[in-house]
Structure formats: structure tokens, C-alpha cells
Design a protein around this motif. Sequence first.
Motif, short mmCIF file in Angstrom:
data_model
loop_
_atom_site.label_atom_id
_atom_site.label_comp_id
_atom_site.label_asym_id
_atom_site.label_seq_id
_atom_site.Cartn_x
_atom_site.Cartn_y
_atom_site.Cartn_z
N GLY A 231 32.66 56.72 45.78
CA GLY A 231 32.17 55.68 46.69
C GLY A 231 32.91 54.37 46.50
N ALA A 232 33.12 54.01 45.22
CA ALA A 232 33.85 52.77 44.92
C ALA A 232 35.29 52.86 45.42
N ALA A 233 35.91 54.04 45.24
CA ALA A 233 37.29 54.23 45.70
C ALA A 233 37.38 54.13 47.22
N CYS A 234 36.41 54.72 47.91
CA CYS A 234 36.40 54.65 49.38
C CYS A 234 36.24 53.22 49.87
N ALA A 235 35.35 52.46 49.21
CA ALA A 235 35.14 51.07 49.60
C ALA A 235 36.42 50.25 49.41
N SER B 229 45.37 39.49 38.65
CA SER B 229 46.83 39.38 38.79
C SER B 229 47.50 39.30 37.43
N GLU B 230 46.80 38.70 36.46
CA GLU B 230 47.37 38.52 35.13
C GLU B 230 47.10 39.72 34.22
N ALA B 231 45.88 40.25 34.27
CA ALA B 231 45.49 41.27 33.29
C ALA B 231 45.11 42.61 33.90
N GLY B 232 45.05 42.71 35.21
CA GLY B 232 44.82 43.98 35.88
C GLY B 232 43.54 44.69 35.49
N TRP B 233 43.68 45.96 35.04
CA TRP B 233 42.54 46.82 34.81
C TRP B 233 41.59 46.29 33.73
N LYS B 234 42.09 45.47 32.80
CA LYS B 234 41.23 44.95 31.75
C LYS B 234 40.12 44.07 32.33
N VAL B 235 40.45 43.27 33.34
CA VAL B 235 39.45 42.42 33.97
C VAL B 235 38.46 43.27 34.76
N LEU C 223 41.06 43.53 48.10
CA LEU C 223 41.80 42.32 48.46
C LEU C 223 42.75 41.89 47.36
N THR C 224 42.60 42.46 46.17
CA THR C 224 43.45 42.08 45.05
C THR C 224 44.71 42.94 45.04
N ASN C 225 45.62 42.63 44.13
CA ASN C 225 46.87 43.39 44.06
C ASN C 225 46.82 44.52 43.05
N ILE C 226 45.63 44.83 42.53
CA ILE C 226 45.53 45.91 41.56
C ILE C 226 45.82 47.25 42.24
N LYS C 227 46.49 48.14 41.53
CA LYS C 227 46.82 49.44 42.09
C LYS C 227 45.58 50.32 42.14
N PHE C 228 45.60 51.26 43.08
CA PHE C 228 44.43 52.08 43.36
C PHE C 228 43.95 52.88 42.15
N TRP C 229 44.83 53.70 41.56
CA TRP C 229 44.38 54.60 40.51
C TRP C 229 43.95 53.90 39.23
N PRO C 230 44.65 52.86 38.76
CA PRO C 230 44.14 52.13 37.59
C PRO C 230 42.75 51.55 37.82
N CYS C 231 42.51 51.04 39.03
CA CYS C 231 41.20 50.46 39.36
C CYS C 231 40.12 51.53 39.35
N VAL C 232 40.40 52.67 39.97
CA VAL C 232 39.41 53.75 40.06
C VAL C 232 39.12 54.34 38.68
N THR D 113 39.57 52.95 35.71
CA THR D 113 38.87 51.96 34.89
C THR D 113 37.41 51.84 35.29
N SER D 114 37.17 51.82 36.60
CA SER D 114 35.79 51.72 37.10
C SER D 114 34.96 52.90 36.62
N TRP D 115 35.53 54.09 36.70
CA TRP D 115 34.80 55.30 36.28
C TRP D 115 34.38 55.20 34.81
N ILE D 116 35.32 54.84 33.95
CA ILE D 116 35.02 54.77 32.52
C ILE D 116 34.03 53.64 32.22
N ALA D 117 34.25 52.47 32.81
CA ALA D 117 33.42 51.30 32.49
C ALA D 117 32.00 51.43 33.04
N MET D 118 31.82 52.23 34.08
CA MET D 118 30.49 52.40 34.66
C MET D 118 29.65 53.44 33.91
#
Length: 232
Positions: free
Chosen positions: A95-99, A129-135, A156-165, A167-172
Motif C-alpha cells: 500500500g505504501a509503495a502504491c501511494a 536528499s542528504e541521508a536518504g533511507w536513513k531518514v 515528491l522526494t528524490n529517494i529511489k523507489f526500492w530503498p524507500c519501500v 526501509t519502510s517494510w523493515i522500520a514498520m
Amino acid sequence: MNWFRSEVVTVKRVAIAVLIVGGLLLLRLLPTDELRNTLQTWLDDLGFWGPVVFVGLYIVATICFLPGSILTLVAGAIFGLGLGLAVVSIGSTIGAACALLIARYLARAKVEQLAETYPTFQAVDEAISEAGWKVVAMLRLSPAIPFNVQNYLYGLTNIKFWPCVLTSWIAMLPGTFLYVYIGHIADSAVAGEEKPVGQWILLGVGLIATIAVTVYITRLARQKLKSRNREL
């Protein structure tokens, strides 16, 4: 830049979860067994497709800004700890990835209008923009912006799709496990399951430990966010 005006404190979230448990326990006094059994029977009758349908419902709820905490509690009650954690984790992540994709490619103008209502977003954008997936990880653990809103704003950010997804999965996972655990215990209590006293004690200790770990992780994330905020 104040990152924490709209921060949802973990202790508050835990308190809400405890209140929900209290509500579920009170439901034992009401004729809700039939409704709950009907839902479980429907999902059981679907066989393999029961968890799949639930995942689909969770994805739709996430995209439509519906609160996922209730569905997460329901998953714990119906599917138990293991399968409940799996279906919620899969549903919330997809769901987060689709959004994110919707915001990035289909509804960017609308999401930009949404971003304007969150003064913290500019700081979030700069930090990513500075720290990417860590933030992203820190925000998922201790969100300065609500979960469902985050899903869109990341588009809206410049983070790449897969690192964001990823990271979100693990952190959630910590928060997901907590709510699934609460739903599982609450359902057992409401259903009046006969368990040995030792097993109830073990479940209770496990819940307390889960809450303690979640609160500890969240505080660490908040401290990291504050530190980064001072650097900006």
C-alpha cells in the motif's frame, strides 16, 4: 524548522492501543461473537485466498488514508501472530509503495497541495536528499508526519523507489508486531479461551516486552531526528 509539531508520540500510540484492548474486552458483554465469527468463517471459506483478500483490503485502506491500526488488530485476532504479522506487513508495504507511485507519477499536483499543509515537509525533503533511507527509517519509527501521509509525500522526494519501500517494510515491523500481538491477546480474552495460567503470563510478559522495545526504538529514532534537525 520544527520537525515535531505533528509528531505522534509512541507512548500515546501505545495508550490508544491499550484503550482499544479495553474496548475489545468490553465487547465480550455485547452480541458481537456472531459478527466476528462470520468474518472469520468468510475468510476461512476462501481458503488460500482469505489472507490474500485481507492483504488487498489493507492495500486499499492504506491508499485511501483509512486507519490501519484497526485492521492490524483484526489481523491479529483472526490470523494469529505469525500469519497476522505477515498479511499486515505485506499489505502495508505494498500500500505504501502504491501511494508513493501514485504521488510520483499520477497525482503529483494534488500531493504537492497536501505537502503545503505540513510545514515539516521541506525539512524532511532536505534531510532525505542528504541521508536518504536513513531518514525514512527514522520517520517510520517515530513519525513526524502520519503514516498514510508519509506514503504520498515520499513520492515528491528524490529517494529511489526500492530503498524507500525496503526501509519502510523493515522500520514498520516493530509497530506492526505490537498491534498484531495486542489483537491476538485481546481476541483470546474476548473469546474466553481456556489457556493455562502460565501461558497467559507468558503472553502478558511478551506484550510488555514488545511495548518496551517499541518505545525504546521510537525514542532512539526521535533523538536521531532531533539531532539531524539541529544540523539543518
